[in-house]
Motif scaffolding. Structure first.
Motif, PDB file in Angstrom:
ATOM      1  N   PRO A   1      26.496  41.134  61.451  1.00  0.00           N
ATOM      2  CA  PRO A   1      27.856  41.675  61.392  1.00  0.00           C
ATOM      3  C   PRO A   1      28.887  40.614  61.022  1.00  0.00           C
ATOM      4  O   PRO A   1      29.815  40.895  60.269  1.00  0.00           O
ATOM      5  N   VAL A   2      28.721  39.424  61.519  1.00  0.00           N
ATOM      6  CA  VAL A   2      29.652  38.343  61.190  1.00  0.00           C
ATOM      7  C   VAL A   2      29.546  38.029  59.707  1.00  0.00           C
ATOM      8  O   VAL A   2      30.550  37.850  59.019  1.00  0.00           O
ATOM      9  N   VAL A   3      28.338  37.999  59.201  1.00  0.00           N
ATOM     10  CA  VAL A   3      28.119  37.718  57.784  1.00  0.00           C
ATOM     11  C   VAL A   3      28.826  38.759  56.934  1.00  0.00           C
ATOM     12  O   VAL A   3      29.444  38.447  55.921  1.00  0.00           O
TER      13      VAL A   3
ATOM     14  N   ASP B   1      22.744  35.195  42.290  1.00  0.00           N
ATOM     15  CA  ASP B   1      21.596  36.060  42.001  1.00  0.00           C
ATOM     16  C   ASP B   1      21.517  37.209  43.003  1.00  0.00           C
ATOM     17  O   ASP B   1      21.253  38.354  42.629  1.00  0.00           O
ATOM     18  N   LEU B   2      21.757  36.901  44.275  1.00  0.00           N
ATOM     19  CA  LEU B   2      21.746  37.951  45.293  1.00  0.00           C
ATOM     20  C   LEU B   2      22.902  38.913  45.068  1.00  0.00           C
ATOM     21  O   LEU B   2      22.730  40.130  45.185  1.00  0.00           O
ATOM     22  N   SER B   3      24.065  38.401  44.731  1.00  0.00           N
ATOM     23  CA  SER B   3      25.215  39.270  44.452  1.00  0.00           C
ATOM     24  C   SER B   3      24.895  40.248  43.330  1.00  0.00           C
ATOM     25  O   SER B   3      25.192  41.440  43.420  1.00  0.00           O
ATOM     26  N   THR B   4      24.286  39.743  42.279  1.00  0.00           N
ATOM     27  CA  THR B   4      23.914  40.596  41.150  1.00  0.00           C
ATOM     28  C   THR B   4      22.893  41.642  41.575  1.00  0.00           C
ATOM     29  O   THR B   4      23.029  42.824  41.242  1.00  0.00           O
ATOM     30  N   CYS B   5      21.887  41.223  42.316  1.00  0.00           N
ATOM     31  CA  CYS B   5      20.849  42.147  42.759  1.00  0.00           C
ATOM     32  C   CYS B   5      21.431  43.242  43.642  1.00  0.00           C
ATOM     33  O   CYS B   5      21.121  44.424  43.476  1.00  0.00           O
ATOM     34  N   VAL B   6      22.290  42.855  44.576  1.00  0.00           N
ATOM     35  CA  VAL B   6      22.902  43.821  45.489  1.00  0.00           C
ATOM     36  C   VAL B   6      23.759  44.813  44.706  1.00  0.00           C
ATOM     37  O   VAL B   6      23.693  46.024  44.931  1.00  0.00           O
ATOM     38  N   ALA B   7      24.546  44.317  43.769  1.00  0.00           N
ATOM     39  CA  ALA B   7      25.393  45.199  42.959  1.00  0.00           C
ATOM     40  C   ALA B   7      24.543  46.132  42.097  1.00  0.00           C
ATOM     41  O   ALA B   7      24.847  47.326  41.985  1.00  0.00           O
TER      42      ALA B   7
ATOM     43  N   GLN C   1      26.527  36.188  52.969  1.00  0.00           N
ATOM     44  CA  GLN C   1      27.916  36.631  53.107  1.00  0.00           C
ATOM     45  C   GLN C   1      28.588  36.819  51.761  1.00  0.00           C
ATOM     46  O   GLN C   1      29.226  37.852  51.514  1.00  0.00           O
ATOM     47  N   VAL C   2      28.467  35.844  50.881  1.00  0.00           N
ATOM     48  CA  VAL C   2      29.171  35.940  49.607  1.00  0.00           C
ATOM     49  C   VAL C   2      28.650  37.105  48.771  1.00  0.00           C
ATOM     50  O   VAL C   2      29.421  37.735  48.038  1.00  0.00           O
ATOM     51  N   ALA C   3      27.371  37.422  48.896  1.00  0.00           N
ATOM     52  CA  ALA C   3      26.822  38.555  48.155  1.00  0.00           C
ATOM     53  C   ALA C   3      27.430  39.864  48.634  1.00  0.00           C
ATOM     54  O   ALA C   3      27.782  40.733  47.830  1.00  0.00           O
ATOM     55  N   PHE C   4      27.570  40.005  49.935  1.00  0.00           N
ATOM     56  CA  PHE C   4      28.134  41.243  50.463  1.00  0.00           C
ATOM     57  C   PHE C   4      29.647  41.292  50.302  1.00  0.00           C
ATOM     58  O   PHE C   4      30.222  42.371  50.188  1.00  0.00           O
TER      59      PHE C   4
END
Length: 146
Positions: free
Chosen positions: A6-8, A24-30, A103-106
């Motif tokens: 939750p903090v993340v 890479d995680l940001s792209t994958c999540v999006a 965190q940055v990905a979410f």
């Protein structure tokens, strides 16, 4: 790690540069969320904001009743993204940056969700409603002052 999730998701660190693994995680999540899922995520943010004491008076009983199912929906989405859709990217981001990598990905997903909401004409009109009270001449003078 689970108790920090939750903090993340809630914390924001302005100016935090994305490492390659976090990008890479940001792209994958999006890439692995639908417009509906992003709207659901924006609803969760709205509900969380409504829990703040300064805004709680505006929360309806219906909103309060919907909070727990929305929490579960976000938990399911986060679990799906981290464990099924993007486990390799999540592992690399966590390994390289710790919780900040996740965190940055979410945060990026949250920004994408908010951008999608802003494309709705009613939302865009509501967001620009303040403009009728802005003294454009005074703002122009301030911006163009030497």
């Amino acid at each position: 790690m689970i108790r920090f999730l939750p903090v993340v998701l809630l914390l924001q660190v302005p100016g935090l540069a994305l490492a390659d693994s976090a990008a890479d995680l940001s792209t994958c999540v999006a890439d692995n969320t639908s417009g509906k899922q992003r709207k659901d995520l924006a609803r969760w943010v709205f509900f969380a904001m409504a829990a703040h004491p300064d805004f709680a008076a505006y929360a309806t009983p219906e909103l309060n009743a919907a909070r727990d199912p929305t929490d579960k929906m976000v938990a399911d989405l986060v679990m799906h993204l981290i464990t099924e859709q993007c486990p390799t990217q999540a592992n690399a981001a966590f390994r390289d940056r710790g919780a900040a990598g996740i965190q940055v990905a979410f945060e990026a997903l949250g920004r994408l969700a908010m951008l999608e909401l802003m494309t709705n004409p009613d939302t865009a009109a509501a967001m620009s409603g303040f403009q009728k009270y802005v003294n454009s001449e005074k703002v122009g003078e301030a911006l163009l002052a030497k």
